[in-house]
Design an enzyme around this catalytic site. Structure first.
Site, PDB file in Angstrom:
ATOM      1  CG  ASP A 250      -0.160  -0.142   2.499  1.00  0.00           C
ATOM      2  OD1 ASP A 250       1.044   0.154   2.511  1.00  0.00           O
ATOM      3  OD2 ASP A 250      -0.744  -0.547   3.510  1.00  0.00           O
ATOM      4  CD  GLU A 343     -12.795  -1.060  -3.007  1.00  0.00           C
ATOM      5  OE1 GLU A 343     -12.880  -0.393  -4.067  1.00  0.00           O
ATOM      6  OE2 GLU A 343     -12.110  -0.685  -2.044  1.00  0.00           O
ATOM      7  CD  GLU A 364      -6.499   3.830  -6.235  1.00  0.00           C
ATOM      8  OE1 GLU A 364      -7.628   3.714  -6.785  1.00  0.00           O
ATOM      9  OE2 GLU A 364      -6.324   4.445  -5.165  1.00  0.00           O
TER      10      GLU A 364
END
Ligand SMILES: *[C@@H]1O[C@H](CO)[C@@H](O)[C@H](O)[C@H]1NC(C)=O
Ligand SMILES: *[C@@H]1O[C@H](CO)[C@@H](O)[C@H](O)[C@H]1NC(C)=O
Ligand SMILES: *[C@@H]1O[C@H](CO)[C@@H](O)[C@H](O)[C@H]1NC(C)=O
Ligand SMILES: *[C@@H]1O[C@H](CO)[C@@H](O)[C@H](O)[C@H]1NC(C)=O
Ligand SMILES: *[C@@H]1O[C@H](CO)[C@@H](O)[C@H](O)[C@H]1NC(C)=O
Ligand SMILES: *[C@@H]1O[C@H](CO)[C@@H](O)[C@H](O)[C@H]1NC(C)=O
Ligand SMILES: *[C@@H]1O[C@H](CO)[C@@H](O)[C@H](O)[C@H]1NC(C)=O
Length: 548
Positions: A250, A343, A364
């Site tokens: 992340d 998601e 993203e």
């Protein structure tokens, strides 16, 4: 008559489309530059549709509800899944306006940027009784303000009224100081929540999210350098602690590496590098990265999450184009399968997760597409960008803005336009088609898409090649003008010119001491630009990637 005519057109189109395609892949410059202009204008319209509806129905509250044309004071709700301890008397912090500042500059709208800066200077206050999430408030509000301050001061004519007296920096410093009580813990690991007016609430939860807490160093570090304070000593301490326990794939990794580029600290590179190699070794499965417990290295979930789509963009910065390209293609495949990126997608069964079927306008995939295009100039990425733009316009655009998708199988909408749609999604799509903002300048984008300039004065030590004032070593003036920061410095640059030998640069690259690559000791060898591995001196006296 009319239906016949349109049918004819469809047939004509079907007949010519294969030809059309082969022309397009043969890199017809004028075709692609017209395409880029057209797409840039489409993205510009999207941004203003989102922005002007926010101004009309939500400003100065935090975010727009595009279906009901109203607002939500969501800064206090971000990360607060059970919506606990919500403030009683909080009217928002103009969150979407703050998040739009750097996008306005990139779109070239200095007039509106100035208007927004002046409004915030006079009207924004953080002296509000609201409990906020430190991570979210840092990346969105602090990052938005610090970036806008740097953009407001980096060009003499950006603010025509000349009335800017560092008000955004003053606001950012005030906010940064309000964050500090959160770090006053035995471990130095910050509380996840803080009340902007009263500090840490009594009996505040000590639980903190691993995904969020490694992402303070860019914003707090930049603020420290701008104000000459020592705010980053605290974040530095924290980063060390965190790397010991590890985190998921992340923004923690992203920030280690980007902070290395921004501040030139060697130890950040070392931490990032070992973490990156571990990720490649333990989490990667072909183009996929399964989730794993970093403490044990065991695979936990074989799932794709839409947030992971940022990873190829980070890999581009590192110089690992091949790996970035292959993962990116898999995300594109899932995007095309559903029309948008869900998601969560179960890789082992090739199906959607039963509950996490939403798409909240996340950036993203657009972000990675932008990085890959600028590193490779392969027009295929422009086509990906075009299909992202078309999906957003056909599924999420409503009269009152852009709405999130609740369920990608039905395309049912949700009454929320997230501020990151303006800060990131529109910005990365725009930069994909028009990188003029980046030409001859070098920026690092925060995890919320706010650009911070790479300044040599902020560096402890960085290979000379990455310092913007030394960009003249590029062979010809023509190359220098055409290339953007992304293709020059931070990203590897593969010049496609038929005459020039391909030249590759990446942020990890450290040249060998001698240009003829001869050496007596390992110290005279640098770091390989594509693998990012340290080169060593061979028995025969040459630097290379000799295996151990
Ligand atoms: C690109 O395509 C246009 C329109 O088809 C054509 O006029 C032009 O000559 C082409 N240019 C190149 C370099 O192939
Ligand atoms: C928030 O708005 C309400 C309604 O306009 C107003 O009564 C209240 O004073 C405002 N609160 C603050 C802290 O500004
Ligand atoms: C700048 O933004 C404002 C507000 O959305 C808009 O009215 C104006 O047309 C924009 N200017 C340009 C040059 O795009
Ligand atoms: C501050 O807000 C008030 C009330 O909305 C507004 O009248 C004023 O113009 C704002 N200040 C600036 C500089 O925009
Ligand atoms: C905090 O917890 C203590 C011990 O459980 C309790 O006595 C106190 O009332 C709590 N304070 C608040 C403000 O909830
Ligand atoms: C990306 O992958 C595709 C499919 O494997 C390949 O055709 C293309 O050349 C690759 N591009 C780069 C820049 O590696
Ligand atoms: C710029 O970089 C080149 C190549 O790394 C180096 O040879 C040169 O000395 C540098 N020039 C300056 C002014 O730092």
């Amino acid at each position: 008559m009319l239906p016949c005519k349109s049918l004819t057109w469809v047939l004509v189109f079907l007949l010519i489309s294969p030809m059309f395609f082969s022309v397009s892949v043969s890199q017809n410059d004028s075709y692609w530059s017209a395409k880029k202009r057209h797409m840039r204008e489409k993205v510009r319209k999207m941004f203003y549709h989102a922005y002007e509806n926010y101004l009309a129905y939500a400003f100065p509250h935090d975010e727009l509800k595009p279906l009901s044309k109203s607002f939500t004071d969501s800064l206090s709700e971000l990360g607060n899944l059970r919506l606990e301890h919500l403030p009683q008397d909080y009217n928002g912090s103009a969150l979407t306006l703050i998040e739009s500042l750097s996008s306005l500059v990139i779109l070239g709208n200095n007039t509106e940027f100035e208007r927004a800066v002046l409004w915030l200077s006079e009207n924004l206050t953080f002296d509000v009784d609201a409990r906020i999430n430190l991570f979210e408030c840092n990346i969105r509000v602090l990052g938005g303000l610090v970036s806008a301050h740097m953009l407001a001061t980096d060009s003499a004519n950006r603010l025509v009224q000349g009335s800017y007296r560092n008000q955004l920096l003053t606001l950012a410093e005030d906010l940064g100081r309000r964050f500090l009580p959160a770090f006053d813990t035995p471990t130095g690991l910050p509380y996840a929540w803080i009340n902007l007016k009263y500090g840490v609430t009594e009996n505040e939860t000590t639980e903190t999210s691993t995904s969020g807490c490694g992402s303070l160093i860019l914003e707090m570090g930049a603020l420290s350098r701008l104000t000459g304070t020592t705010l980053d000593v605290i974040t530095g301490q924290w980063i060390e602690y965190s790397s010991g326990i590890g985190a998921g794939v992340d923004s923690f990794y992203e920030y280690l590496f980007k902070a290395h580029i921004l501040f030139g600290k060697e130890d950040l590179w070392k931490m990032f590098h070992s973490a990156y190699l571990a990720v490649q070794n333990y989490f990667r499965y072909g183009p996929w990265y399964h989730e794993a417990d970093m403490r044990t290295g065991k695979a936990t979930y074989w799932q794709l999450t839409s947030l992971q789509a940022f990873w190829p963009g980070l890999q581009v910065l590192v110089g690992d184009i091949a790996a970035a390209n292959s993962s990116h293609r898999e995300f594109v495949y899932v995007w095309k399968k559903f029309g948008v990126l869900p998601e969560r997608y179960l890789l082992d069964h090739q199906i959607l997760h039963p509950t996490e079927k939403y798409y909240p306008l996340r950036p993203e995939l657009a972000e990675s597409t932008f990085y890959l295009y600028h590193a490779t100039k392969d027009p295929w990425y422009l086509q990906v960008g075009e299909s992202i733009v078309n999906s957003l316009n056909s599924y999420t655009k409503v009269e009152g803005g852009f709405a999130s998708i609740r369920d990608v199988t039905t395309m049912q909408l949700e009454d929320h336009q997230h501020s990151f749609f303006l800060a990131e999604t529109c910005k990365y799509l725009y930069l994909l088609f028009d990188d003029s903002f980046l030409v001859d300048r070098n920026y690092i984008f925060t995890t919320e898409g706010h650009p911070l300039p790479v300044l040599s004065s902020w560096h402890e030590r960085l290979p000379e090649a990455y310092i913007p004032t030394n960009w003249t070593f590029f062979k010809s003036e023509k190359q220098r003008r055409r290339a953007s920061a992304m293709t020059l410095q931070v990203c590897p640059a593969s010049f496609n010119s038929r005459h020039d030998k391909q030249r590759v640069e990446s942020a990890c690259h450290i040249p060998d001491t001698r240009t003829d690559h001869k050496c007596f000791t390992d110290e005279e060898c640098g770091v390989d630009s594509t693998s990012c591995r340290r080169r060593s001196c061979s028995m025969a006296g040459f630097c290379g990637l000799w295996s151990i």
